[in-house]
Design a protein around this motif. Structure first.
Motif, PDB file in Angstrom:
ATOM      1  N   PRO A 149      90.413  77.609  18.973  1.00 45.99           N
ATOM      2  CA  PRO A 149      90.061  76.762  20.122  1.00 45.99           C
ATOM      3  C   PRO A 149      88.623  77.032  20.569  1.00 45.99           C
ATOM      4  O   PRO A 149      88.086  78.124  20.347  1.00 45.99           O
ATOM      5  N   GLU A 166      87.719  76.354  26.232  1.00 49.77           N
ATOM      6  CA  GLU A 166      89.146  76.106  26.376  1.00 49.77           C
ATOM      7  C   GLU A 166      89.911  77.410  26.530  1.00 49.77           C
ATOM      8  O   GLU A 166      90.878  77.495  27.301  1.00 49.77           O
ATOM      9  N   THR A 177      92.113  78.506  29.789  1.00 49.53           N
ATOM     10  CA  THR A 177      93.524  78.880  29.678  1.00 49.53           C
ATOM     11  C   THR A 177      93.792  80.226  30.333  1.00 49.53           C
ATOM     12  O   THR A 177      94.784  80.403  31.054  1.00 49.53           O
ATOM     13  N   ALA A 195      92.142  71.473  33.218  1.00 49.95           N
ATOM     14  CA  ALA A 195      92.984  72.552  32.690  1.00 49.95           C
ATOM     15  C   ALA A 195      94.080  72.912  33.684  1.00 49.95           C
ATOM     16  O   ALA A 195      93.865  72.946  34.894  1.00 49.95           O
TER      17      ALA A 195
END
Length: 405
Positions: A168, A172, A176, A248
């Protein structure tokens, strides 16, 4: 709120071609305020040197489990105790198997076995290795043991074909990790509460290729969804079409028309503690949608419109425990129209903006709003980024809701 700020992050880099991206990941973690120490496996050192990570992190890199950086410390235990977040990225099938089965035969696997802090694993490997039953068993074991798995991306692999297994993007991964920290932080003011946010401009179809809409970009609604998530909320973003990436950690529901937005809202309204109606919902629609493209004729085309349901008013009538926030985008008589809307829609708060003003409202990155509430003087929020305005709106809402409790 930057949850990674001042956090001790141990980054474990294992031996795959994606190891070079870990350098960018170090920079991204540091950009978010984290202090980073790096561990490299022997395989990782074949792809990228420890000197690179040392220069980026400003710390010596751990490579040898028998090398002691300080004579009075056991290096892998000292690192494990220092760690507040352990991040294995990229994680090869080999290192995943070791961690899943408690094998400790190098510095990385030994330090991870001793670490009690939250662990995040970002696998990166060939699609066939990823799909192998042994790898999937190990991944399931890690999940059962409480580790957080950051799913690999699907795309073009080093082998020259596409599949699931790509590392990823660093942004990202950081998003996360931040989202998991938010979910675990019970001190956040909206922790565990359900917040609905609408965004974007609805589209009312005339035929298969034409529709009525407005200039809303969705930026204000998306900023509010992100801000609510950072305050700990379980956010559902109900969005009309936009060109924006999904925030997100936010549940995303795509809609197009006022009717589909109404359906999505009513299905979730009862369970929500706060509802923020930032979407620009069309007031009118065509009562019929042509099955085929309407053809140009020699005479004028008469368009008949009918009113859409007033979603905000409907939610206001049904309101029980929800804190309901509406928006009023006006070009004249801003406070008069916004005050009427506050009363007639039974909202707890109206956020009003004059969209005829420069750099305000539709399709801008900035906004300036006035907040209206019952029995309170209007509160002006001067021109600022929509991210800042979103934070300020939620601060006012939280303070008001606390007074009402």
């Amino acid at each position: 709120m930057v949850l990674l700020a001042k956090k001790h992050v141990a980054l474990y880099v294992s031996g795959g071609i994606a190891a070079y991206k870990a350098a960018y990941l170090v920079r991204e973690l540091i950009r978010h305020g984290a202090e980073v120490r790096v561990v490299e496996t022997a395989g990782a050192q074949e792809f990228i040197t420890p000197l690179t990570f040392q220069a980026l992190s400003k710390h010596a890199v751990y490579t040898d489990r028998f090398a002691q950086l300080a004579p009075d410390e056991v290096a892998h235990i000292e690192l494990a105790d220092w760690t507040e977040i352990a991040l294995v990225a990229p994680a090869t099938a080999d290192l995943i198997a070791k961690v899943a089965n408690g094998i400790a035969d190098d510095f990385a696997s030994t330090a991870l076995l001793a670490t009690t802090a939250p662990k995040f694993v970002a696998p990166a490997m060939n699609v066939h290795m990823w799909e192998n039953p042994a790898t999937q068993r190990n991944i399931n074991t890690l999940k059962a043991d409480g580790l957080h798995i950051i799913e690999p991306a699907t795309g073009f692999l080093a082998e020259g074909y596409s599949g699931k297994g790509r590392f990823p993007e660093p942004e990202e991964i950081v998003a996360t990790v931040n989202d998991q920290l938010i979910a675990a932080d019970t001190s956040l003011p909206l922790h565990g509460q359900s917040v609905l946010v609408t965004a974007g401009g609805t589209r009312e179809r005339l035929d298969p290729v034409r529709y009525l809409t407005n200039n809303s970009s969705g930026k204000m609604g998306y900023a509010l969804a992100t801000a609510a998530r950072k305050l700990g909320a379980k956010v559902t973003l109900i969005s009309a079409p936009t060109a924006l990436p999904q925030p997100a950690g936010v549940a995303y529901v795509a809609v197009d028309s006022a009717a589909t937005m109404r359906t999505a809202l009513l299905a979730r309204y009862a369970d929500a503690q706060m509802v923020i109606m930032a979407a620009a919902v069309a007031d009118f629609r065509s009562p019929t949608v042509a099955a085929n493209k309407i053809k140009k004729t020699a005479t004028d085309y008469q368009l008949t419109l009918t009113k859409n349901p007033d979603i905000l008013a409907e939610l206001g009538q049904q309101k029980h425990h929800q804190f309901l926030i509406g928006f009023a985008a006006e070009t004249q008589n801003l406070l008069t129209y916004a005050q009427q809307k506050l009363t007639s829609k039974h909202a707890d708060m109206i956020v009003a903006n004059d969209v005829s003003s420069p750099q305000v409202g539709f399709d801008h990155d900035t906004n300036a709003v006035t907040i209206l509430q019952s029995n309170q003087a209007p509160q002006q929020l001067p021109l600022a980024s929509k991210e800042v305005i979103a934070q300020q709106i939620l601060q006012v809402a939280l303070a008001t809701r606390k007074l009402q409790a």
